[in-house]
Design a protein around this motif. Sequence first.
Motif, PDB file in Angstrom:
ATOM      1  N   CYS A   8      -5.604  -6.389   0.619  1.00 30.61           N
ATOM      2  CA  CYS A   8      -5.867  -6.179  -0.812  1.00 30.61           C
ATOM      3  C   CYS A   8      -6.338  -7.456  -1.494  1.00 30.61           C
ATOM      4  O   CYS A   8      -6.769  -7.434  -2.648  1.00 30.61           O
ATOM      5  CB  CYS A   8      -4.605  -5.668  -1.523  1.00 30.61           C
ATOM      6  N   PHE A  41       0.843  -1.187   0.000  1.00 31.53           N
ATOM      7  CA  PHE A  41       0.000   0.000   0.000  1.00 31.53           C
ATOM      8  C   PHE A  41       0.885   1.246   0.000  1.00 31.53           C
ATOM      9  O   PHE A  41       1.542   1.532   1.007  1.00 31.53           O
ATOM     10  CB  PHE A  41      -0.907   0.028   1.236  1.00 31.53           C
ATOM     11  N   THR A  85      -9.344  -1.327  -2.565  1.00 36.48           N
ATOM     12  CA  THR A  85      -9.167  -2.010  -1.285  1.00 36.48           C
ATOM     13  C   THR A  85      -9.772  -1.188  -0.162  1.00 36.48           C
ATOM     14  O   THR A  85      -9.351  -0.058   0.087  1.00 36.48           O
ATOM     15  CB  THR A  85      -7.675  -2.259  -0.989  1.00 36.48           C
ATOM     16  N   LEU A 139      -4.888   1.871   0.296  1.00 39.16           N
ATOM     17  CA  LEU A 139      -5.852   1.324   1.244  1.00 39.16           C
ATOM     18  C   LEU A 139      -6.840   2.430   1.585  1.00 39.16           C
ATOM     19  O   LEU A 139      -6.444   3.541   1.968  1.00 39.16           O
ATOM     20  CB  LEU A 139      -5.137   0.856   2.516  1.00 39.16           C
ATOM     21  N   TRP A 198     -11.036  -1.096   3.929  1.00 39.45           N
ATOM     22  CA  TRP A 198     -10.933  -1.619   5.297  1.00 39.45           C
ATOM     23  C   TRP A 198     -11.973  -0.852   6.111  1.00 39.45           C
ATOM     24  O   TRP A 198     -11.781   0.304   6.462  1.00 39.45           O
ATOM     25  CB  TRP A 198      -9.510  -1.390   5.815  1.00 39.45           C
TER      26      TRP A 198
END
Length: 368
Positions: free
Chosen positions: A358, A11, A196, A148, A198
Amino acid sequence: MPSYASKECDFPAIFNLGDSNSDTGALAAAFNWTPPPYGETFFHKPVGRFSDGRLIIDFIARSLGLPFLSAYLNSLGTNFTNGANFASAAATIGPPEYIIPVGGFSPFYLDVQYWQLKQFIYRSQILKKQGGVYGDLMPMKEYFSKALYTMDIGQNDLGQGFSSNRSIEEVNASVPDIVNSFSTHVKNIYGLGARTFWIHNTGPIGCLAYIFVNFPPNADQMDSAGCAKPYNEVAQYFNYKLKKAIVQLRKDLPLAALTYVDIYSAKYSLFLEPEKYGFELPLVTCCGLGGEYNYGNGDCGTTVTVNGSQIFIGACKNPSTRIVWDGIHYTEAANKIIFDKISTGAFSDPPIPLKMACHSSPDKKQID
C-alpha cells in the motif's frame, strides 16, 4: 527497508481480476465444474481451480490473514466479507474472438470483470444496509478503498493470437493495444475507489506443453531450459510494454500504489533450475496423456478411448515433484514456491513486499 515502508498494510479485503492463474471457481461455476483430480492435493476434491491445489491468489490471501476468495460467479456457498474474485479461466484483456462453448475463451473478459466489480460495489452495499444473513456476507463500504486489488491477465490474449494462426510478428503487433486496454481498466478501477494494485506480468508461455504440442517450435528455437524462445519472447515483449504502462499509470494516478510483479522471472526460474526446488521432468505435464510432454490426447480429468480401451486421464503419482499440472497451469507446489519468491518484493518494482504494497515508491524517478 526504507522507513516509509516500515509499517505493514492492513488489507481488510482482496479484489482480484484475471484469468485461470487466479480463478477460484468462476468459469467452473458458469459452465462445467472442474472434475477430479483437480483440487486433489490440498482440498481433496475439485473446487473450481485449475490446479491440483492452491493458486498464488490463495497463498496471497492466507498470508494477509484473509480467507480464500469466493468467485463472484459462484452462487453456492459464497462469502464476500473479505473480498471477491472476478477472475475467469480463459479470460482475455480484450474482447475474445470466439468464446466457450463455440471456442476456447471466456466471455468474462476484463471489461466484464470490471462491470461485475462495479455492480458488486453498488449492490453489496444495498444488501449491507438491509442487514440480515446476506448483508453479513458483504464487505464493509470502507473496505473498497483499503483493499488490495490484484491482477493477473494477458496470457490468453497472446494464446488467442497463436491459436488464430497469427505469426509471432503479428501477435507482437497486437500487444500495444492489449496493454493500452489494460491501462484503461486500471484507471477505471481506480475511479471506483481502488488505491493499491498488485499487478502480475505474464509468465513464460513458451515453457508450457500446450505450446509445444499445438504450435511446435523448431529444435533451434529451444533455450537452455528446453522452453520455446519465440513464444517466451512474445511474453517478454508484453511484459516490457506492461511495465512501461505502469510507469505512466503512476504519473496519471498519483494517489495509487502500483506494484509491478515480475511473475515471469519467478516462474522461469523453476524451469531453469528444477532440481534446486525439488522438481523432476520440468516440462512434462502431471495430469495428461500423450507424447513427450504427457499432453495432447485429452484433457485432465476426462476419459478417452485409445486403441479401443477407455483411459481416464489422471494425475501423476506425486504432483509435488512437477511444475506443470495440466499442460497449461501450475501445480500447487510450483505456485507455493512462486508465491514465496514474489511476496518478498524481490521480483517487484518498486521492490516492496506484498504486506507493504500500500506504500507508494518514494523515488519519483521510475524505472523505464
